[in-house]
Design a protein around this motif. Structure first.
Motif, short mmCIF file in Angstrom:
data_model
loop_
_atom_site.label_atom_id
_atom_site.label_comp_id
_atom_site.label_asym_id
_atom_site.label_seq_id
_atom_site.Cartn_x
_atom_site.Cartn_y
_atom_site.Cartn_z
N PRO A 74 0.86 -1.19 0.00
CA PRO A 74 0.00 0.00 0.00
C PRO A 74 0.90 1.24 0.00
N ILE A 75 0.55 2.22 -0.81
CA ILE A 75 1.27 3.51 -0.81
C ILE A 75 0.34 4.54 -0.20
N LEU A 76 0.69 5.04 0.96
CA LEU A 76 -0.12 6.02 1.67
C LEU A 76 0.68 7.30 1.83
N PHE A 77 -0.02 8.37 2.16
CA PHE A 77 0.63 9.66 2.40
C PHE A 77 0.49 10.02 3.88
N LEU A 78 1.57 10.52 4.45
CA LEU A 78 1.56 10.95 5.85
C LEU A 78 1.80 12.45 5.92
N GLY B 222 3.56 -3.08 7.37
CA GLY B 222 2.83 -3.75 8.44
C GLY B 222 1.62 -2.95 8.85
N VAL B 223 0.68 -3.58 9.53
CA VAL B 223 -0.56 -2.90 9.87
C VAL B 223 -0.57 -2.35 11.30
N THR B 224 0.50 -2.63 12.06
CA THR B 224 0.63 -2.05 13.39
C THR B 224 2.03 -1.48 13.54
N GLN B 225 2.20 -0.59 14.52
CA GLN B 225 3.49 0.04 14.76
C GLN B 225 4.56 -1.00 15.05
N GLY B 226 5.71 -0.85 14.40
CA GLY B 226 6.84 -1.75 14.65
C GLY B 226 6.75 -3.09 13.97
N GLU B 227 5.80 -3.25 13.06
CA GLU B 227 5.60 -4.55 12.40
C GLU B 227 6.08 -4.49 10.95
N PRO C 59 -7.71 12.95 4.80
CA PRO C 59 -7.62 11.86 5.79
C PRO C 59 -8.55 10.71 5.42
N LYS C 60 -8.03 9.50 5.50
CA LYS C 60 -8.82 8.31 5.17
C LYS C 60 -8.66 7.26 6.26
N ARG C 61 -9.44 6.20 6.13
CA ARG C 61 -9.43 5.12 7.12
C ARG C 61 -9.65 3.80 6.39
N PHE C 62 -8.89 2.79 6.77
CA PHE C 62 -9.06 1.45 6.22
C PHE C 62 -9.79 0.60 7.25
N ASP C 63 -10.92 0.04 6.84
CA ASP C 63 -11.71 -0.82 7.73
C ASP C 63 -11.80 -2.22 7.13
N ALA C 64 -11.72 -3.19 8.00
CA ALA C 64 -11.84 -4.59 7.57
C ALA C 64 -12.50 -5.39 8.69
N THR C 65 -13.01 -6.54 8.31
CA THR C 65 -13.59 -7.47 9.29
C THR C 65 -12.76 -8.75 9.28
N LEU C 66 -12.26 -9.12 10.44
CA LEU C 66 -11.44 -10.32 10.55
C LEU C 66 -12.29 -11.57 10.40
N PRO C 67 -11.67 -12.72 10.12
CA PRO C 67 -12.45 -13.96 9.94
C PRO C 67 -13.36 -14.30 11.11
N ASP C 68 -12.98 -13.87 12.32
CA ASP C 68 -13.83 -14.17 13.48
C ASP C 68 -14.91 -13.12 13.71
N GLY C 69 -15.02 -12.15 12.76
CA GLY C 69 -16.04 -11.13 12.87
C GLY C 69 -15.60 -9.86 13.58
N ASN D 203 -3.62 -3.45 -1.78
CA ASN D 203 -2.64 -4.21 -1.01
C ASN D 203 -2.86 -4.11 0.50
N MET D 204 -3.71 -3.19 0.95
CA MET D 204 -4.03 -3.11 2.37
C MET D 204 -4.69 -4.42 2.84
N ARG D 205 -5.62 -4.91 2.05
CA ARG D 205 -6.28 -6.17 2.40
C ARG D 205 -5.28 -7.32 2.34
N ARG D 206 -4.40 -7.30 1.32
CA ARG D 206 -3.39 -8.36 1.20
C ARG D 206 -2.41 -8.32 2.36
N LEU D 207 -2.11 -7.10 2.82
CA LEU D 207 -1.19 -6.95 3.95
C LEU D 207 -1.80 -7.56 5.21
N LEU D 208 -3.07 -7.30 5.42
CA LEU D 208 -3.76 -7.88 6.57
C LEU D 208 -3.82 -9.40 6.44
#
Length: 253
Positions: free
Chosen positions: A54-58, A77-82, A178-188, A233-238
């Motif tokens: 994913p290419i994002l802007f900060l 990564g999807v969390t800090q330090g990952e 400003p944007k936000r990425f939302d997803a639902t994990l396999p467990d809901g 690629n955000m979904r693929r990263l997750l």
């Protein structure tokens, strides 16, 4: 450009002080990216990087004239330090490696408006005075290796400045919001990533013909298209994270 999370102990290269310094090129310099969940990306890299990350802007604050600055990053990564691409053996699990990481432990720092200095990360364990390829020859002149490295990081610095101007223009046109990425994990369980800027497609559609022509001729429209492509690629990263955690028997924090 010095990146504190990557260049942990930056030092300017000095031909006298570092006349015996050598680089062990057989070692993987990619290990330095452990703990990096994103890294600056130049506009020239968007075409290759959009296929992998994913290419994002900060938000990068303001310049001396008070104009808003942004920094595009490739997300690892999807969390800090990952970092989900660096493998335990030092390999990189993607075809394209961002230029600033390939250049590590080297980069450039600005001395003033017209002068730059080669900088290296003194904490890098691939540096030695007894093993590796030398930076300087017996006469104190740069070796071919150092000349090639310097040319590479000079080219990166040129692209960094072009990218800075491109981001500034995108902000002037109000194309990044400003944007936000939302997803639902396999467990809901819901999962979200925010704190970044991305293309406002409605605003893009509102641009005048003259502004669209400017974007096309300047290459900015191509950058935006690559940015749009990369967002899948955000979904693929997750998914990558979930696969690694499933293999390790862990759960998402």
């Amino acid at each position: 450009m010095i990146t504190p999370d990557l260049h942990k102990k930056p030092v300017g290269l000095d031909r006298e002080k570092h006349k015996n310094l050598k680089l062990r090129r057989e070692l993987s310099n990619l290990r330095a990216a452990a703990g990096l969940n994103a890294l600056f990306l130049t506009g020239a890299e968007f075409g290759d990087a959009c296929k992998e990350y994913p290419i994002l802007f900060l938000n990068a604050g303001q310049d001396d004239q008070g104009k808003t600055q942004v920094a595009p990053v490739a997300v690892f990564g999807v969390t800090q330090g990952e970092n989900l691409f660096l493998q335990p053996d030092g390999r990189w699990d993607a075809y394209y490696v961002p230029a600033m990481l390939r250049a590590y432990p080297f980069t450039m720092a600005r001395l003033d408006a017209d002068r730059y200095v080669v900088v290296f990360d003194e904490s890098y364990d691939g540096l030695s005075e007894t093993e590796g390829q030398p930076f300087f020859d017996e006469k104190g002149e740069p070796t071919e290796m150092l000349k090639e490295l310097r040319q590479f990081i000079e080219n990166i610095e040129v692209e960094i400045e072009r990218t800075r101007r491109a981001g500034q223009r995108l902000m002037e046109l109000k194309l990044l919001q400003p944007k936000r990425f939302d997803a639902t994990l396999p467990d809901g369980t819901p999962f979200a990533v925010d704190g970044f800027l991305a293309l406002d497609e409605e605003r893009l559609a509102q641009l005048s013909d003259a502004e669209m022509l400017e974007l096309t001729r300047s290459g900015l429209l191509a950058l935006l298209h690559a940015h749009q492509i990369s967002l899948s690629n955000m979904r693929r990263l997750l998914d990558r994270r979930l696969a690694l955690q499933a293999a390790a028997g862990q759960t998402l924090n």
